[in-house]
Write a protein that holds these residues in place. Structure first.
Motif, mmCIF file in Angstrom:
data_model
loop_
_atom_site.group_PDB
_atom_site.id
_atom_site.type_symbol
_atom_site.label_atom_id
_atom_site.label_comp_id
_atom_site.label_asym_id
_atom_site.label_seq_id
_atom_site.Cartn_x
_atom_site.Cartn_y
_atom_site.Cartn_z
ATOM 1 N N VAL A 115 0.852 -1.197 0.000
ATOM 2 C CA VAL A 115 0.000 0.000 0.000
ATOM 3 C C VAL A 115 0.883 1.242 0.000
ATOM 4 C CG1 VAL A 115 -1.681 1.315 1.342
ATOM 5 C CG2 VAL A 115 -1.975 -1.142 1.049
ATOM 6 N N ASN A 116 1.900 1.236 0.831
ATOM 7 C CA ASN A 116 2.844 2.348 0.907
ATOM 8 C C ASN A 116 3.514 2.569 -0.444
ATOM 9 O OD1 ASN A 116 5.585 3.488 1.331
ATOM 10 N ND2 ASN A 116 5.031 3.407 3.494
ATOM 11 N N PHE A 117 3.976 1.481 -1.072
ATOM 12 C CA PHE A 117 4.640 1.563 -2.371
ATOM 13 C C PHE A 117 3.691 2.076 -3.454
ATOM 14 C CE2 PHE A 117 5.692 -0.395 -6.472
ATOM 15 C CZ PHE A 117 6.962 0.124 -6.660
ATOM 16 N N ILE A 177 8.079 13.729 0.443
ATOM 17 C CA ILE A 177 7.809 12.342 0.824
ATOM 18 C C ILE A 177 8.214 11.379 -0.295
ATOM 19 C CG2 ILE A 177 5.418 12.088 0.032
ATOM 20 C CD1 ILE A 177 4.918 10.828 2.846
ATOM 21 N N VAL A 178 8.211 11.842 -1.528
ATOM 22 C CA VAL A 178 8.617 10.990 -2.648
ATOM 23 C C VAL A 178 10.074 10.555 -2.469
ATOM 24 C CG1 VAL A 178 9.022 10.953 -5.140
ATOM 25 C CG2 VAL A 178 6.929 11.946 -4.238
ATOM 26 N N TRP A 179 10.891 11.403 -1.868
ATOM 27 C CA TRP A 179 12.304 11.070 -1.678
ATOM 28 C C TRP A 179 12.563 10.467 -0.296
ATOM 29 C CZ3 TRP A 179 13.495 10.990 -6.334
ATOM 30 C CH2 TRP A 179 13.006 11.947 -7.228
ATOM 31 N N LEU A 180 11.680 10.746 0.649
ATOM 32 C CA LEU A 180 11.881 10.250 2.008
ATOM 33 C C LEU A 180 11.470 8.776 2.159
ATOM 34 C CD1 LEU A 180 12.586 10.805 4.965
ATOM 35 C CD2 LEU A 180 10.232 11.532 5.299
ATOM 36 N N LEU A 181 10.413 8.354 1.516
ATOM 37 C CA LEU A 181 9.918 6.990 1.696
ATOM 38 C C LEU A 181 10.942 5.908 1.336
ATOM 39 C CD1 LEU A 181 6.155 7.175 0.702
ATOM 40 C CD2 LEU A 181 7.141 6.798 2.955
ATOM 41 N N VAL A 184 13.043 5.285 4.308
ATOM 42 C CA VAL A 184 12.311 4.530 5.325
ATOM 43 C C VAL A 184 12.262 3.049 4.942
ATOM 44 C CG1 VAL A 184 10.050 4.245 6.424
ATOM 45 C CG2 VAL A 184 10.974 6.536 6.038
ATOM 46 N N TRP A 185 12.075 2.757 3.663
ATOM 47 C CA TRP A 185 12.021 1.365 3.203
ATOM 48 C C TRP A 185 13.320 0.625 3.479
ATOM 49 C CZ3 TRP A 185 9.883 2.656 -2.286
ATOM 50 C CH2 TRP A 185 8.560 3.101 -2.176
ATOM 51 N N VAL A 186 14.443 1.305 3.297
ATOM 52 C CA VAL A 186 15.734 0.650 3.551
ATOM 53 C C VAL A 186 15.809 0.214 5.013
ATOM 54 C CG1 VAL A 186 18.228 1.038 3.693
ATOM 55 C CG2 VAL A 186 16.965 1.814 1.681
ATOM 56 N N VAL A 187 15.416 1.103 5.917
ATOM 57 C CA VAL A 187 15.416 0.767 7.343
ATOM 58 C C VAL A 187 14.448 -0.386 7.603
ATOM 59 C CG1 VAL A 187 14.879 1.649 9.651
ATOM 60 C CG2 VAL A 187 16.093 3.087 8.004
ATOM 61 N N TRP A 188 13.274 -0.324 7.005
ATOM 62 C CA TRP A 188 12.252 -1.346 7.161
ATOM 63 C C TRP A 188 12.764 -2.702 6.663
ATOM 64 C CZ3 TRP A 188 6.726 -0.394 4.772
ATOM 65 C CH2 TRP A 188 5.842 -1.358 5.218
#
Length: 163
Positions: free
Chosen positions: A108-110, A131-135, A138-142
């Motif tokens: 959903v996030n993607f 947010i286009v560059w921030l997400l 966050v995904w890498v950490v996830w």
């Protein structure tokens, strides 16, 4: 003990109990973690899939061709989700359930991220364009955290037959 040591000698050879405990917790899942992660959360996977289908349908009905960016995100996320479902079916139940639980939220996030990225690429960036560059950060950490849990889960599942 197989080398002829008594039980107290074998335990003493392991070293500081607190350090051994920390090392084992980093390597294997605790019993409570294993119980939590083995819950069957497939309903969450299906709920996320239904949300994506509903979002895609509403884009088609309301936005038409002007919603090509978000619609591309939905179609891509559903395609990735279906592929992941097929790949994960053969995994052990605990591992499959954990990965599907994590993957449902990520899809959903993607979907939203890809829609916003396509909009920005077409020249109509969202008002919260950062947010286009921030997400992806966050995904890498996830993904690192999910990978760590998966490694611990695999090690623990290998032990179950021998413990």
């Amino acid at each position: 003990m197989t080398d002829g040591l008594t039980e107290p000698e074998a335990v003493a050879s392991l070293g500081d109990p607190a350090q051994v405990n920390r090392a084992l917790r980093r390597t294997y899942l605790t019993q409570s973690e294993q119980g939590t992660l083995q819950l069957d959360h497939q309903w969450l996977w299906w709920a996320m899939t239904v949300i994506l289908l509903g979002y895609g349908t509403s884009l088609l009905m309301i936005g038409g061709t002007e919603s090509s960016g978000p619609l591309a995100g939905v179609v891509t996320a559903l395609t990735l989700g279906g592929t992941a479902w097929c790949l994960l079916r053969s995994r052990p139940d605990a591992l499959r359930n954990y990965l599907l639980n994590q993957l449902g939220g990520w899809l959903v996030n993607f979907s939203f991220w890809l829609g916003w990225a396509v909009q920005a690429w077409l020249g109509d960036p969202p008002s919260f364009g950062a947010i286009v560059w921030l997400l992806p950060v966050v995904w890498v950490v996830w993904f690192v955290e999910v990978g760590r849990v998966v490694r611990r889960m695999r090690r623990t599942l290998k032990l179950e037959g021998r413990a």
